[in-house]
Design an enzyme around this catalytic site. Structure first.
Site, PDB file in Angstrom:
ATOM      1  N   PRO A 188       0.817  -1.220   0.000  1.00 52.15           N
ATOM      2  CA  PRO A 188       0.000   0.000   0.000  1.00 52.15           C
ATOM      3  C   PRO A 188       0.851   1.269   0.000  1.00 52.15           C
ATOM      4  CG  PRO A 188      -0.845  -1.583   1.592  1.00 52.15           C
ATOM      5  CD  PRO A 188       0.460  -2.131   1.090  1.00 52.15           C
ATOM      6  N   PHE A 189       0.286   2.298  -0.615  1.00 56.40           N
ATOM      7  CA  PHE A 189       0.888   3.641  -0.649  1.00 56.40           C
ATOM      8  C   PHE A 189       2.259   3.655  -1.319  1.00 56.40           C
ATOM      9  CE2 PHE A 189      -1.786   3.346   3.194  1.00 56.40           C
ATOM     10  CZ  PHE A 189      -2.829   4.149   2.757  1.00 56.40           C
ATOM     11  N   ARG A 190       2.456   2.722  -2.256  1.00 53.40           N
ATOM     12  CA  ARG A 190       3.719   2.658  -3.013  1.00 53.40           C
ATOM     13  C   ARG A 190       4.936   2.362  -2.128  1.00 53.40           C
ATOM     14  NH1 ARG A 190       1.513   2.052  -7.486  1.00 53.40           N
ATOM     15  NH2 ARG A 190      -0.069   3.514  -8.089  1.00 53.40           N
ATOM     16  N   LEU A 191       4.672   1.760  -0.986  1.00 55.11           N
ATOM     17  CA  LEU A 191       5.787   1.399  -0.085  1.00 55.11           C
ATOM     18  C   LEU A 191       6.134  -0.071  -0.341  1.00 55.11           C
ATOM     19  CD1 LEU A 191       4.397   3.212   3.083  1.00 55.11           C
ATOM     20  CD2 LEU A 191       5.918   4.090   1.307  1.00 55.11           C
ATOM     21  N   HIS A 192       6.512  -0.336  -1.572  1.00 56.72           N
ATOM     22  CA  HIS A 192       6.647  -1.707  -2.042  1.00 56.72           C
ATOM     23  C   HIS A 192       7.855  -2.425  -1.448  1.00 56.72           C
ATOM     24  CE1 HIS A 192       3.789  -0.078  -4.804  1.00 56.72           C
ATOM     25  NE2 HIS A 192       4.689   0.679  -5.403  1.00 56.72           N
TER      26      HIS A 192
END
Ligand SMILES: Cc1cc2nc3c(=O)[nH]c(=O)nc-3n(C[C@H](O)[C@H](O)[C@H](O)COP(=O)(O)O)c2cc1C
Length: 213
Positions: A188-192
């Site tokens: 989520p939220f580009r916190l890959h």
């Protein structure tokens, strides 16, 4: 990795935290199995990047037809753009993107042709019409019309009406031996999550690094 026991063992990591994986081919095997169960089609499709003699990158999809500790195998026509580019610069990058799983795998390294025996074995498993198509297609060359292609198919169909269809001499496979292998999973939220494996040569152990997304 030359032992299927290792693959089975490490594959189990997929149900846990993939960033703990210690060996990339086993993790790839686990992810491919999940993609095979979830993707609507062609879970084995990968983007294949090559570069021409001027260093200009080129890119297209191919089907990955086998992998093991030696690398990833695909098949095509030797005289195609990719075939010519690999002859001039035998290095490639590949990328799998499994949308349903929100996962990406990329790898790159030197490329070697498969043996004639390996190509023959795989060619023999292809549907007959695909075998005939391989004879009829001058892949990546200009084609005057669809009709001209259908006439070429009809000619080859008549030629190989009886018996096994041999592999055309201009059709074969290549193997990419990764020196760099990266796994990416959406969070989520580009916190890959990303992990990368590197090695300086195919017979050298991997070094693993976690990367910022
Ligand atoms: C999903 C997908 C899978 C493909 N698989 C192959 C393949 O395994 N081998 C192949 O030669 N072309 C395959 N193609 C066609 C290639 O993308 C490409 O059009 C063709 O190989 C000519 O590429 P080139 O001119 O760069 O050599 C595939 C295309 C798609 C969309």
């Amino acid at each position: 990795m030359n032992d299927t026991t290792d693959i089975k063992h490490t594959s189990q990591l997929t149900s846990g935290d993939f960033t703990e994986a210690q060996e990339p081919f086993a993790l790839f095997e686990a992810w491919l199995a999940e993609a095979t169960a979830s993707e609507p089609n062609d879970p084995d499709a990968m983007a294949l990047a090559t570069a021409d003699a001027d260093g200009l990158p080129d890119l297209r999809m191919v089907l990955m037809k086998g992998f093991d500790a030696r690398g990833f195998v695909f098949y095509s026509h030797i005289a195609s753009a990719k075939g010519r580019e690999l002859a001039a610069n035998p290095k490639a990058a590949l990328l799998f993107h499994w949308k349903s799983l929100r996962r990406q795998v990329r790898a790159r390294g030197p490329v070697t042709p498969v043996t004639d025996a390996e190509a023959d074995t795989y060619f023999a498993t292809r549907p007959r019409q695909a075998q005939i198509g391989a004879w009829a297609s001058e892949q990546s060359q200009p084609l005057e019309s669809r009709l001209a292609f259908e006439q070429a198919i009809a000619k080859e169909t008549a030629k190989y009406a009886i018996g096994a269809v041999p592999r055309p001499p201009g059709w074969s496979g290549w193997r990419i031996a990764p020196l760099q292998f990266e796994f990416w999973h959406d969070r989520p939220f580009r916190l890959h999550d990303r992990i990368e494996f590197r090695r300086s040569a195919p017979d050298v152990p991997w070094t693993k690094t976690r990367l910022y997304p």
